[in-house]
Design a protein around this motif. Sequence first.
Motif, PDB file in Angstrom:
ATOM      1  N   LEU A  31      13.980 -14.614  -0.195  1.00  0.00           N
ATOM      2  CA  LEU A  31      12.709 -14.055   0.261  1.00  0.00           C
ATOM      3  C   LEU A  31      12.781 -12.529   0.302  1.00  0.00           C
ATOM      4  CD1 LEU A  31       9.857 -14.467   1.420  1.00  0.00           C
ATOM      5  CD2 LEU A  31      10.914 -14.635   3.694  1.00  0.00           C
ATOM      6  N   ASP A  32      13.876 -11.983   0.793  1.00  0.00           N
ATOM      7  CA  ASP A  32      14.041 -10.523   0.833  1.00  0.00           C
ATOM      8  C   ASP A  32      13.964  -9.921  -0.571  1.00  0.00           C
ATOM      9  OD1 ASP A  32      14.244 -10.386   3.561  1.00  0.00           O
ATOM     10  OD2 ASP A  32      16.436 -10.265   3.601  1.00  0.00           O
ATOM     11  N   ARG A  33      14.637 -10.563  -1.528  1.00  0.00           N
ATOM     12  CA  ARG A  33      14.593 -10.053  -2.908  1.00  0.00           C
ATOM     13  C   ARG A  33      13.175 -10.097  -3.465  1.00  0.00           C
ATOM     14  NH1 ARG A  33      19.568 -12.816  -3.204  1.00  0.00           N
ATOM     15  NH2 ARG A  33      18.577 -14.661  -4.083  1.00  0.00           N
ATOM     16  N   ILE A  34      12.498 -11.202  -3.233  1.00  0.00           N
ATOM     17  CA  ILE A  34      11.127 -11.337  -3.747  1.00  0.00           C
ATOM     18  C   ILE A  34      10.200 -10.335  -3.065  1.00  0.00           C
ATOM     19  CG2 ILE A  34       9.134 -12.875  -3.847  1.00  0.00           C
ATOM     20  CD1 ILE A  34      11.055 -15.154  -4.394  1.00  0.00           C
ATOM     21  N   LEU A  35      10.383 -10.128  -1.766  1.00  0.00           N
ATOM     22  CA  LEU A  35       9.541  -9.149  -1.069  1.00  0.00           C
ATOM     23  C   LEU A  35       9.770  -7.736  -1.609  1.00  0.00           C
ATOM     24  CD1 LEU A  35       9.741 -10.440   2.618  1.00  0.00           C
ATOM     25  CD2 LEU A  35       7.727 -10.450   1.116  1.00  0.00           C
ATOM     26  N   GLN A  36      11.007  -7.419  -1.932  1.00  0.00           N
ATOM     27  CA  GLN A  36      11.288  -6.105  -2.537  1.00  0.00           C
ATOM     28  C   GLN A  36      10.613  -6.001  -3.904  1.00  0.00           C
ATOM     29  OE1 GLN A  36      15.546  -5.721  -2.633  1.00  0.00           O
ATOM     30  NE2 GLN A  36      15.695  -5.241  -0.450  1.00  0.00           N
ATOM     31  N   ASP A  37      10.770  -7.049  -4.721  1.00  0.00           N
ATOM     32  CA  ASP A  37      10.109  -7.058  -6.034  1.00  0.00           C
ATOM     33  C   ASP A  37       8.594  -6.985  -5.870  1.00  0.00           C
ATOM     34  OD1 ASP A  37      12.601  -7.322  -7.191  1.00  0.00           O
ATOM     35  OD2 ASP A  37      12.384  -9.469  -7.643  1.00  0.00           O
ATOM     36  N   HIS A  38       8.099  -7.675  -4.872  1.00  0.00           N
ATOM     37  CA  HIS A  38       6.669  -7.720  -4.604  1.00  0.00           C
ATOM     38  C   HIS A  38       6.139  -6.315  -4.266  1.00  0.00           C
ATOM     39  CE1 HIS A  38       3.121 -10.137  -3.798  1.00  0.00           C
ATOM     40  NE2 HIS A  38       2.959  -9.568  -2.617  1.00  0.00           N
ATOM     41  N   THR A  39       6.882  -5.595  -3.441  1.00  0.00           N
ATOM     42  CA  THR A  39       6.487  -4.230  -3.071  1.00  0.00           C
ATOM     43  C   THR A  39       6.489  -3.324  -4.299  1.00  0.00           C
ATOM     44  OG1 THR A  39       7.384  -4.546  -0.855  1.00  0.00           O
ATOM     45  CG2 THR A  39       7.063  -2.279  -1.575  1.00  0.00           C
ATOM     46  N   GLU A  40       7.537  -3.437  -5.115  1.00  0.00           N
ATOM     47  CA  GLU A  40       7.606  -2.636  -6.343  1.00  0.00           C
ATOM     48  C   GLU A  40       6.447  -2.962  -7.274  1.00  0.00           C
ATOM     49  OE1 GLU A  40      11.479  -3.266  -8.064  1.00  0.00           O
ATOM     50  OE2 GLU A  40      12.506  -2.475  -6.296  1.00  0.00           O
ATOM     51  N   GLN A  81       4.047 -14.487  -7.159  1.00  0.00           N
ATOM     52  CA  GLN A  81       4.990 -14.072  -6.123  1.00  0.00           C
ATOM     53  C   GLN A  81       4.434 -14.389  -4.731  1.00  0.00           C
ATOM     54  OE1 GLN A  81       5.952  -9.937  -6.756  1.00  0.00           O
ATOM     55  NE2 GLN A  81       7.742 -10.453  -8.013  1.00  0.00           N
ATOM     56  N   ASP A  82       3.138 -14.160  -4.541  1.00  0.00           N
ATOM     57  CA  ASP A  82       2.525 -14.504  -3.249  1.00  0.00           C
ATOM     58  C   ASP A  82       2.730 -15.987  -2.941  1.00  0.00           C
ATOM     59  OD1 ASP A  82       1.570 -11.978  -2.575  1.00  0.00           O
ATOM     60  OD2 ASP A  82      -0.387 -12.301  -3.529  1.00  0.00           O
ATOM     61  N   SER A  83       2.541 -16.816  -3.947  1.00  0.00           N
ATOM     62  CA  SER A  83       2.728 -18.258  -3.789  1.00  0.00           C
ATOM     63  C   SER A  83       4.190 -18.585  -3.470  1.00  0.00           C
ATOM     64  CB  SER A  83       2.289 -18.967  -5.074  1.00  0.00           C
ATOM     65  OG  SER A  83       2.587 -20.328  -4.996  1.00  0.00           O
ATOM     66  N   GLU A  84       5.113 -17.938  -4.171  1.00  0.00           N
ATOM     67  CA  GLU A  84       6.540 -18.172  -3.950  1.00  0.00           C
ATOM     68  C   GLU A  84       6.954 -17.692  -2.547  1.00  0.00           C
ATOM     69  OE1 GLU A  84      10.782 -17.626  -6.303  1.00  0.00           O
ATOM     70  OE2 GLU A  84       8.984 -16.659  -7.094  1.00  0.00           O
ATOM     71  N   ILE A  85       6.414 -16.572  -2.118  1.00  0.00           N
ATOM     72  CA  ILE A  85       6.710 -16.047  -0.775  1.00  0.00           C
ATOM     73  C   ILE A  85       6.220 -17.034   0.284  1.00  0.00           C
ATOM     74  CG2 ILE A  85       6.029 -14.270   0.892  1.00  0.00           C
ATOM     75  CD1 ILE A  85       6.131 -12.260  -1.498  1.00  0.00           C
ATOM     76  N   ALA A  86       5.017 -17.541   0.106  1.00  0.00           N
ATOM     77  CA  ALA A  86       4.462 -18.497   1.068  1.00  0.00           C
ATOM     78  C   ALA A  86       5.324 -19.771   1.109  1.00  0.00           C
ATOM     79  CB  ALA A  86       3.022 -18.844   0.704  1.00  0.00           C
ATOM     80  N   LEU A  88       8.557 -20.044   0.312  1.00  0.00           N
ATOM     81  CA  LEU A  88       9.840 -19.740   0.942  1.00  0.00           C
ATOM     82  C   LEU A  88       9.707 -19.649   2.460  1.00  0.00           C
ATOM     83  CD1 LEU A  88      11.378 -17.148  -1.541  1.00  0.00           C
ATOM     84  CD2 LEU A  88      12.364 -19.347  -0.890  1.00  0.00           C
ATOM     85  N   LYS A  89       8.640 -19.013   2.930  1.00  0.00           N
ATOM     86  CA  LYS A  89       8.421 -18.924   4.376  1.00  0.00           C
ATOM     87  C   LYS A  89       8.236 -20.308   4.981  1.00  0.00           C
ATOM     88  CE  LYS A  89       6.556 -14.243   4.660  1.00  0.00           C
ATOM     89  NZ  LYS A  89       5.392 -13.409   4.989  1.00  0.00           N
ATOM     90  N   LYS A  90       7.513 -21.164   4.287  1.00  0.00           N
ATOM     91  CA  LYS A  90       7.303 -22.541   4.749  1.00  0.00           C
ATOM     92  C   LYS A  90       8.640 -23.285   4.792  1.00  0.00           C
ATOM     93  CE  LYS A  90       5.091 -26.814   3.307  1.00  0.00           C
ATOM     94  NZ  LYS A  90       4.402 -27.459   2.203  1.00  0.00           N
ATOM     95  N   ASN A  91       9.461 -23.133   3.747  1.00  0.00           N
ATOM     96  CA  ASN A  91      10.774 -23.792   3.704  1.00  0.00           C
ATOM     97  C   ASN A  91      11.679 -23.301   4.828  1.00  0.00           C
ATOM     98  OD1 ASN A  91      10.065 -25.300   1.476  1.00  0.00           O
ATOM     99  ND2 ASN A  91      11.031 -23.935   0.009  1.00  0.00           N
ATOM    100  N   ILE A  92      11.662 -21.999   5.070  1.00  0.00           N
ATOM    101  CA  ILE A  92      12.485 -21.433   6.153  1.00  0.00           C
ATOM    102  C   ILE A  92      12.042 -22.011   7.488  1.00  0.00           C
ATOM    103  CG2 ILE A  92      12.973 -19.305   7.437  1.00  0.00           C
ATOM    104  CD1 ILE A  92      12.913 -17.849   4.679  1.00  0.00           C
TER     105      ILE A  92
END
Length: 191
Positions: A31-40, A81-86, A88-92
């Motif tokens: 999730l951290d990696r995706i959030l960084q990529d998402h910000t970029e 990415q938004d879908s993947e982030i959601a 991952l958050k659900k899985n966590i």
Amino acid sequence: MTRSRKYLNNLPNAQKIKDLASDILDHELKLDRILQDHTELKNEIMALQTQVLSFDNDGSSQGLEYTQIKLNELSKVLILQDSEIAELKKNIHNLQSLVDDEIRDGLFQLFHQAKSDLDEAKKDIIKHQKMVEDSQHRLMNSSAKESQENHDEWIRNVGKVIKDEERVKESEKQLEAINRVYRLEFSENTT
């Protein structure tokens, strides 16, 4: 992510909890990696949107089409990415719930074991106190010849009662510790 708690190692299902915590950590790192990529990606989209605005202001169409195509592609990636982030958050969240369930289950197992040990120790006290009384009665009514043997038996039985009382105290301490941990973890009581 699970906090570091020493008592977890004493739970009967400690390995399962550790495995779940490891899964949570893996998901959080991803999730951290995706959030960084998402910000970029958002920054890149904003830069492209700025370019589109500058093309509109200049009146030039050179590069505008390419920039808009690139902008559309990046927007689709952003949505994925938004879908993947959601997800991952659900899985966590789900894994954290599983960890809580496992901790609760492990504490209940420890509680019931300690309760069983306490009940057993109390029964042993009653049994051994009866043996103390019987051996004391024999000692009082024994001849000098049998006196030493009956005295030794009485001492052994008193020792058993003392050990049983120590087991009761230890079991009560364990029950108190389990209840305290449970209240800290879940703001509830096991009894």
